[in-house]
Design a protein around this motif. Structure first.
Motif, PDB file in Angstrom:
ATOM      1  N   ALA A   1     -71.343 -25.986 -43.093  1.00  0.00           N
ATOM      2  CA  ALA A   1     -71.252 -24.721 -43.872  1.00  0.00           C
ATOM      3  C   ALA A   1     -70.852 -24.913 -45.171  1.00  0.00           C
ATOM      4  O   ALA A   1     -70.469 -25.910 -45.813  1.00  0.00           O
ATOM      5  CB  ALA A   1     -69.755 -24.175 -43.312  1.00  0.00           C
TER       6      ALA A   1
ATOM      7  N   ILE B   1     -63.654 -24.581 -41.053  1.00  0.00           N
ATOM      8  CA  ILE B   1     -65.021 -24.537 -41.713  1.00  0.00           C
ATOM      9  C   ILE B   1     -65.941 -25.389 -40.844  1.00  0.00           C
ATOM     10  O   ILE B   1     -65.678 -26.691 -40.686  1.00  0.00           O
ATOM     11  CB  ILE B   1     -64.777 -24.863 -43.130  1.00  0.00           C
ATOM     12  N   GLY B   2     -67.017 -24.751 -40.524  1.00  0.00           N
ATOM     13  CA  GLY B   2     -67.949 -25.384 -39.513  1.00  0.00           C
ATOM     14  C   GLY B   2     -68.831 -26.646 -40.048  1.00  0.00           C
ATOM     15  O   GLY B   2     -68.993 -26.634 -41.355  1.00  0.00           O
TER      16      GLY B   2
ATOM     17  N   ALA C   1     -69.400 -30.126 -44.143  1.00  0.00           N
ATOM     18  CA  ALA C   1     -68.861 -28.920 -44.736  1.00  0.00           C
ATOM     19  C   ALA C   1     -68.773 -28.940 -46.347  1.00  0.00           C
ATOM     20  O   ALA C   1     -68.379 -30.371 -46.694  1.00  0.00           O
ATOM     21  CB  ALA C   1     -67.581 -28.408 -44.452  1.00  0.00           C
TER      22      ALA C   1
ATOM     23  N   SER D   1     -69.072 -14.219 -36.426  1.00  0.00           N
ATOM     24  CA  SER D   1     -68.283 -14.429 -37.478  1.00  0.00           C
ATOM     25  C   SER D   1     -67.325 -13.431 -38.004  1.00  0.00           C
ATOM     26  O   SER D   1     -67.134 -12.459 -37.649  1.00  0.00           O
ATOM     27  CB  SER D   1     -69.240 -14.765 -38.728  1.00  0.00           C
TER      28      SER D   1
END
Length: 355
Positions: free
Chosen positions: A329, A325-326, A312, A349
């Motif tokens: 991302a 936070i993926g 991320a 999302s």
């Protein structure tokens, strides 16, 4: 005693993360949730573990392997569809045989471990032993009604009118009697074989079903909020250690772990914080209760009480908190467009915009 760990399921409350991976592999303090369950089993003296996997079974196998890193011997059992916990017990019968076993939902975090439960199950045999905890909203859980001696009188799955506030937390000790129970029940209205129905069948047959109550930290890590809370609990118990590079312009306060290969430049890190291998934090403020995964980038930003998954990137964010936070991302400043937001958002999302 063997153990059966469930590492399948859809993880609907953790979408969009579970569109691309198993919820049991989401990280807590930069380790998959599932690893904490396996650690607890090994610490309790269990060696033979069956892991029930679903669509992301290959990912689980790659990370967990044969179990040797945990002191375990792992057998993988494929569940073609998420048809319920009792269905997982059904397909595991050949592996479990006619032995007592511990059933553990692999997305659960139980800080107290399992040693006491395993010891008491051996000393005081019962057809089933359930681990319970008091909750504010029992209608969202399986609920047990228990008498003054700790005998289970009734269990219900997400009842409209709960008979108690004691929720099943996804840890059970079973005798071989459960195999007859899971064969005897039929699918619920949602099409699953419910483990609560199997336990109730045992109660109705006059079998001894016992309950234990824990008030220690426990979470079903099935939502972003629960993930962040479990991350907080784990970081609270972490010791600081600096293996990566921290320059002279940086300040580390409290318990901070910087993994080998990580770099911290011109930043203030207030622990507890963990920074994974290959991550770079520069000109930023981080913490407390933040986990930054491997190969992440945090630049010119402030991040607190958050989890950043591997790869991320956060750049130019004045303040981020209580965020998940993926993988891969990117969070960065938007172009200054008058009265407009430009968004590229994946399925399911959630975006919260300030006026």
């Amino acid at each position: 005693m063997k153990a059966l760990v469930l590492a399948g399921g859809t993880g609907s409350r953790l979408k969009p993360f579970t569109h691309t991976g198993a919820k049991q592999l989401l990280p807590i303090a930069n380790r998959p949730v599932l690893f904490y369950a396996l650690d607890s089993l090994a610490a309790a003296g269990i060696r033979e573990v069956g892991v029930v996997v679903g669509a992301y079974g290959r990912d689980v196998r790659e990370l967990v392997g044969d179990g040797a890193d945990f002191g375990l011997r792992i057998t993988y059992l494929r569940q073609s569809r998420p048809l319920g916990i009792a269905h997982a017990v059904r397909i595991a019968h050949d592996f479990l045989g006619d032995e007592d076993f511990l059933l553990y939902l692999g997305d659960n975090y139980l800080q107290q471990g399992l040693t006491g439960l395993v010891r008491r199950s051996a000393a005081d045999p019962a057809a089933a032993r359930l681990l319970l905890t008091p909750v504010e909203d029992p209608s969202a859980f399986g609920v047990a009604e228990v008498d003054a001696e700790g005998n289970v009188l009734r269990v219900e799955e997400k009842p409209d009118a709960p008979r108690s506030t004691l929720a099943l937390i996804g840890v059970y000790a079973f005798s071989p009697a459960v195999h007859e129970a899971v064969r005897a029940i039929t699918p619920s209205a949602r099409g699953e074989l419910e483990i609560t129905h199997a336990v109730q069948w045992m109660v109705d047959q006059g079998l001894r079903v016992r309950a234990e109550t824990t008030i220690g930290p426990w979470r079903d890590t099935g939502s972003p909020e629960d993930m962040l809370e479990v991350n907080r609990h784990v970081l609270d118990r972490m010791e600081g250690r600096i293996e990566g590079k921290v320059d002279a312009r940086s300040a580390l306060v409290g318990r901070v772990r910087v993994a080998e290969g990580a770099v911290v430049r011109g930043s203030r890190i207030v622990g507890p914080v963990i920074i994974g291998a290959g991550a770079v934090v520069s000109n930023s403020r981080v913490g407390p209760y933040t986990s930054i995964g491997e190969d992440c980038r945090v630049e010119d930003s402030a991040v607190e009480y958050s989890v950043l998954l591997r790869g991320a990137q956060v750049e130019g964010a004045s303040r981020i908190e209580a965020s998940l936070i993926g993988r891969g991302a990117v969070v960065a400043p938007a172009p200054r467009l008058p009265q407009a937001h430009r968004l590229v958002i994946g399925d399911h999302s959630k975006v919260y915009l300030t006026p």
